[in-house]
Write an enzyme that holds these catalytic residues in place. Structure first.
Site, PDB file in Angstrom:
ATOM      1  N   ASP A  79     -10.250  83.796  18.324  1.00 41.93           N
ATOM      2  CA  ASP A  79     -11.512  83.361  18.701  1.00 41.93           C
ATOM      3  C   ASP A  79     -12.137  82.224  17.442  1.00 41.93           C
ATOM      4  OD1 ASP A  79     -11.280  84.615  21.269  1.00 41.93           O
ATOM      5  OD2 ASP A  79     -12.210  86.443  20.401  1.00 41.93           O
ATOM      6  N   ALA A 105      -0.286  87.760  24.050  1.00 40.81           N
ATOM      7  CA  ALA A 105      -1.075  88.025  25.437  1.00 40.81           C
ATOM      8  C   ALA A 105      -2.568  87.961  25.490  1.00 40.81           C
ATOM      9  CB  ALA A 105      -1.066  89.718  25.819  1.00 40.81           C
ATOM     10  N   TYR A 106      -3.123  88.121  24.413  1.00 41.78           N
ATOM     11  CA  TYR A 106      -4.663  87.902  24.246  1.00 41.78           C
ATOM     12  C   TYR A 106      -4.886  86.401  24.305  1.00 41.78           C
ATOM     13  CZ  TYR A 106      -9.443  87.649  22.292  1.00 41.78           C
ATOM     14  OH  TYR A 106     -10.641  87.655  22.193  1.00 41.78           O
ATOM     15  N   GLU A 107      -3.925  85.460  24.002  1.00 43.18           N
ATOM     16  CA  GLU A 107      -4.304  84.094  24.099  1.00 43.18           C
ATOM     17  C   GLU A 107      -3.962  83.324  25.344  1.00 43.18           C
ATOM     18  OE1 GLU A 107      -2.148  82.753  20.398  1.00 43.18           O
ATOM     19  OE2 GLU A 107      -3.862  82.668  19.184  1.00 43.18           O
ATOM     20  N   ARG A 120     -12.485  88.634  24.369  1.00 44.34           N
ATOM     21  CA  ARG A 120     -11.900  88.694  25.777  1.00 44.34           C
ATOM     22  C   ARG A 120     -12.091  90.023  26.245  1.00 44.34           C
ATOM     23  NH1 ARG A 120      -6.438  86.601  27.464  1.00 44.34           N
ATOM     24  NH2 ARG A 120      -7.058  87.295  29.375  1.00 44.34           N
TER      25      ARG A 120
END
Length: 131
Positions: A23, A37-39, A70
């Site tokens: 972020d 996974a986050y991106e 997120r």
């Protein structure tokens, strides 16, 4: 404390990213299952977790609110021996879930104890997300 947690997560074979940059420059202590996974906008946000590690929480717990946008619920592991009921309520209302070693639960006010999460149960939750 973060190094100990890294070792524990590794021994428990829990996939994670340590101090990833997300972020636009924010750096949560741990992301589960991974930075990738986050991106990945296709990866369901409800299957992501973040964990901040702070020896004490005091006013510093608010720092985790801006990490990993997120992820709605921010998990915060602390070794602090208790917080006030008012402080705990403020954390809960802000979406912070306290993770406290089981041996320290008795140091927290009785009304707070049922809402504390142990490190073991947090690891179990992260494992369950893989299924």
């Amino acid at each position: 404390m973060e190094l100990h947690l890294r070792k524990i997560f590794g021994e428990e074979k829990v996939p994670f990213s340590w101090q990833p940059v997300v972020d636009g420059g924010k750096r949560p202590d741990f992301l589960f299952p991974s930075l990738g996974a986050y991106e990945d906008g296709e990866f369901p946000a409800e299957r992501l977790r973040m964990l901040a590690a702070k020896s004490t929480v005091r006013e510093r717990w608010t720092q985790v609110l801006d990490e990993a946008s997120r992820i709605e619920t921010k998990h915060l592991l602390t070794l602090q021996e208790g917080v006030s009921e008012n402080q705990f309520e403020a954390m809960q209302n802000s979406g912070v879930q306290l993770v406290v070693p089981a041996r320290l639960h008795s140091r927290y006010p009785k009304p707070v104890r049922p809402y504390l999460q142990t490190l073991e149960s947090f690891i179990g939750d992260v494992r369950a997300l893989r299924r």
